[in-house]
Design a protein around this motif. Structure first.
Motif, PDB file in Angstrom:
ATOM      1  N   TYR A  61      -9.440  -6.717   2.195  1.00 29.36           N
ATOM      2  CA  TYR A  61      -9.110  -7.298   1.334  1.00 29.36           C
ATOM      3  C   TYR A  61      -7.770  -7.247   0.669  1.00 29.36           C
ATOM      4  O   TYR A  61      -7.247  -6.015   0.351  1.00 29.36           O
ATOM      5  CB  TYR A  61     -10.015  -7.010   0.214  1.00 29.36           C
ATOM      6  CG  TYR A  61     -10.995  -7.473   0.258  1.00 29.36           C
ATOM      7  CD1 TYR A  61     -11.324  -9.233   0.448  1.00 29.36           C
ATOM      8  CD2 TYR A  61     -12.083  -6.837   0.689  1.00 29.36           C
ATOM      9  CE1 TYR A  61     -13.019  -9.505   0.318  1.00 29.36           C
ATOM     10  CE2 TYR A  61     -13.736  -7.559   1.411  1.00 29.36           C
ATOM     11  CZ  TYR A  61     -14.232  -8.519   0.893  1.00 29.36           C
ATOM     12  OH  TYR A  61     -15.501  -9.090   1.170  1.00 29.36           O
ATOM     13  N   LEU A  62      -7.065  -8.810   0.615  1.00 26.96           N
ATOM     14  CA  LEU A  62      -5.945  -8.146   0.013  1.00 26.96           C
ATOM     15  C   LEU A  62      -5.452  -7.191  -1.208  1.00 26.96           C
ATOM     16  O   LEU A  62      -6.567  -7.798  -2.464  1.00 26.96           O
ATOM     17  CB  LEU A  62      -5.372  -9.586  -0.719  1.00 26.96           C
ATOM     18  CG  LEU A  62      -3.514  -9.529  -0.248  1.00 26.96           C
ATOM     19  CD1 LEU A  62      -2.738  -9.516   0.986  1.00 26.96           C
ATOM     20  CD2 LEU A  62      -3.093 -11.023  -0.972  1.00 26.96           C
ATOM     21  N   ASP A  63      -5.279  -6.798  -1.631  1.00 23.02           N
ATOM     22  CA  ASP A  63      -5.467  -5.576  -3.203  1.00 23.02           C
ATOM     23  C   ASP A  63      -3.416  -5.389  -3.597  1.00 23.02           C
ATOM     24  O   ASP A  63      -2.456  -5.634  -2.318  1.00 23.02           O
ATOM     25  CB  ASP A  63      -6.272  -3.880  -2.765  1.00 23.02           C
ATOM     26  CG  ASP A  63      -6.885  -4.114  -3.908  1.00 23.02           C
ATOM     27  OD1 ASP A  63      -5.380  -4.249  -4.982  1.00 23.02           O
ATOM     28  OD2 ASP A  63      -7.719  -3.826  -4.244  1.00 23.02           O
ATOM     29  N   PHE A  64      -3.037  -4.280  -4.516  1.00 20.78           N
ATOM     30  CA  PHE A  64      -2.490  -4.077  -4.144  1.00 20.78           C
ATOM     31  C   PHE A  64      -2.192  -2.164  -4.553  1.00 20.78           C
ATOM     32  O   PHE A  64      -3.167  -1.288  -4.731  1.00 20.78           O
ATOM     33  CB  PHE A  64      -0.988  -4.361  -5.634  1.00 20.78           C
ATOM     34  CG  PHE A  64      -2.083  -4.338  -7.011  1.00 20.78           C
ATOM     35  CD1 PHE A  64      -1.668  -2.871  -7.936  1.00 20.78           C
ATOM     36  CD2 PHE A  64      -3.260  -4.844  -7.466  1.00 20.78           C
ATOM     37  CE1 PHE A  64      -2.980  -2.703  -9.313  1.00 20.78           C
ATOM     38  CE2 PHE A  64      -3.468  -4.681  -8.767  1.00 20.78           C
ATOM     39  CZ  PHE A  64      -3.436  -3.475  -9.792  1.00 20.78           C
ATOM     40  N   LYS A  77       3.960  -2.174  -3.577  1.00 22.73           N
ATOM     41  CA  LYS A  77       3.285  -2.683  -2.177  1.00 22.73           C
ATOM     42  C   LYS A  77       1.494  -3.357  -2.484  1.00 22.73           C
ATOM     43  O   LYS A  77       0.832  -2.986  -3.497  1.00 22.73           O
ATOM     44  CB  LYS A  77       3.478  -2.003  -1.604  1.00 22.73           C
ATOM     45  CG  LYS A  77       4.767  -0.792  -1.026  1.00 22.73           C
ATOM     46  CD  LYS A  77       4.737   0.127  -0.415  1.00 22.73           C
ATOM     47  CE  LYS A  77       5.524   0.176  -0.265  1.00 22.73           C
ATOM     48  NZ  LYS A  77       5.385   1.402   1.192  1.00 22.73           N
ATOM     49  N   VAL A  78       2.002  -4.480  -1.678  1.00 17.42           N
ATOM     50  CA  VAL A  78       0.722  -5.124  -1.316  1.00 17.42           C
ATOM     51  C   VAL A  78       0.384  -4.891  -0.251  1.00 17.42           C
ATOM     52  O   VAL A  78       0.949  -4.721   0.795  1.00 17.42           O
ATOM     53  CB  VAL A  78       1.504  -7.315  -1.404  1.00 17.42           C
ATOM     54  CG1 VAL A  78      -0.323  -7.703  -0.824  1.00 17.42           C
ATOM     55  CG2 VAL A  78       1.401  -6.921  -2.662  1.00 17.42           C
ATOM     56  N   VAL A  79      -1.354  -4.214  -0.481  1.00 12.95           N
ATOM     57  CA  VAL A  79      -1.962  -3.693   0.914  1.00 12.95           C
ATOM     58  C   VAL A  79      -3.355  -4.607   0.808  1.00 12.95           C
ATOM     59  O   VAL A  79      -3.541  -5.296   0.824  1.00 12.95           O
ATOM     60  CB  VAL A  79      -2.029  -2.584   0.338  1.00 12.95           C
ATOM     61  CG1 VAL A  79      -0.849  -1.538   0.520  1.00 12.95           C
ATOM     62  CG2 VAL A  79      -3.439  -1.987  -0.337  1.00 12.95           C
ATOM     63  N   THR A 124       9.870  -7.207   6.685  1.00 11.08           N
ATOM     64  CA  THR A 124       9.374  -7.271   5.300  1.00 11.08           C
ATOM     65  C   THR A 124       8.174  -7.636   4.066  1.00 11.08           C
ATOM     66  O   THR A 124       7.474  -7.987   4.328  1.00 11.08           O
ATOM     67  CB  THR A 124      10.460  -8.165   4.663  1.00 11.08           C
ATOM     68  OG1 THR A 124      11.564  -8.785   5.794  1.00 11.08           O
ATOM     69  CG2 THR A 124      10.841  -8.354   3.552  1.00 11.08           C
ATOM     70  N   PRO A 125       8.906  -6.441   3.234  1.00 11.78           N
ATOM     71  CA  PRO A 125       7.442  -5.684   2.458  1.00 11.78           C
ATOM     72  C   PRO A 125       6.651  -6.543   1.649  1.00 11.78           C
ATOM     73  O   PRO A 125       7.788  -7.162   1.223  1.00 11.78           O
ATOM     74  CB  PRO A 125       7.219  -4.854   2.012  1.00 11.78           C
ATOM     75  CG  PRO A 125       9.078  -3.615   2.713  1.00 11.78           C
ATOM     76  CD  PRO A 125       9.611  -4.872   3.222  1.00 11.78           C
ATOM     77  N   VAL A 126       5.459  -7.359   1.238  1.00 10.41           N
ATOM     78  CA  VAL A 126       4.919  -7.891   0.921  1.00 10.41           C
ATOM     79  C   VAL A 126       4.822  -7.167  -0.719  1.00 10.41           C
ATOM     80  O   VAL A 126       4.169  -6.187  -0.648  1.00 10.41           O
ATOM     81  CB  VAL A 126       4.160  -9.198   1.079  1.00 10.41           C
ATOM     82  CG1 VAL A 126       3.228  -9.951  -0.262  1.00 10.41           C
ATOM     83  CG2 VAL A 126       4.342  -9.468   2.202  1.00 10.41           C
TER      84      VAL A 126
END
Length: 144
Positions: A61-64, A77-79, A124-126
């Motif tokens: 799942y998308l998280d931070f 960072k979004v992870v 490129t990092p989100v």
């Protein structure tokens, strides 16, 4: 319009790169050239209390990144994470483009941002950043 249960490519308005689960560590979320692969596909689900975004490739799942604390901040960072209680997001139409959206950490002013002002280069990092008028914070949801 975003529909619950649908799978999408999330394309950054400024760079035209997509939100990609890194093949290197399968945790980092990066901007990358669209290739149509499963690590670039996200299933969205309306929980009734926000939205979850789950990667098709590995079901994370998308998280931070919460390694520095549980509150979002500029540059966090979004992870993608494995969890039984995924992060919920507010998906809101962009005020300048009704066909594009901003993805906010639920109940906050921090939204998903392609770093370096929308750098189009692969990897490129989100990250998260407080809302401002930059198109690097605006995403289109294209059905996969």
């Amino acid at each position: 319009m975003v529909s619950s249960g649908q799978t999408y490519f999330l394309t950054n308005k400024k760079s035209q790169t997509v939100c990609d689960l890194s093949g290197d560590d399968q945790t980092s979320v990066i901007g990358f050239t669209a290739q149509g692969s499963d690590n670039q596909k996200w299933k969205v689900q309306d929980t009734g209390n926000g939205w979850t975004l789950q990667n098709i490739f590995n079901k994370k799942y998308l998280d931070f990144d919460k390694s520095q604390g549980t509150s979002p901040g500029n540059g966090t960072k979004v992870v993608a994470v494995e969890t039984n209680s995924p992060c919920t997001w507010d998906i809101r139409p962009d005020q300048n483009d009704s066909n594009a959206y901003r993805i906010f950490v639920r109940g906050s002013n921090f939204n998903v941002d392609l770093s370096d002002h929308g750098n189009p280069n692969p990897n490129t990092p989100v990250t998260l950043w407080e809302k401002w008028e930059g198109e690097n914070q605006v995403w289109s949801f294209k059905e996969a």
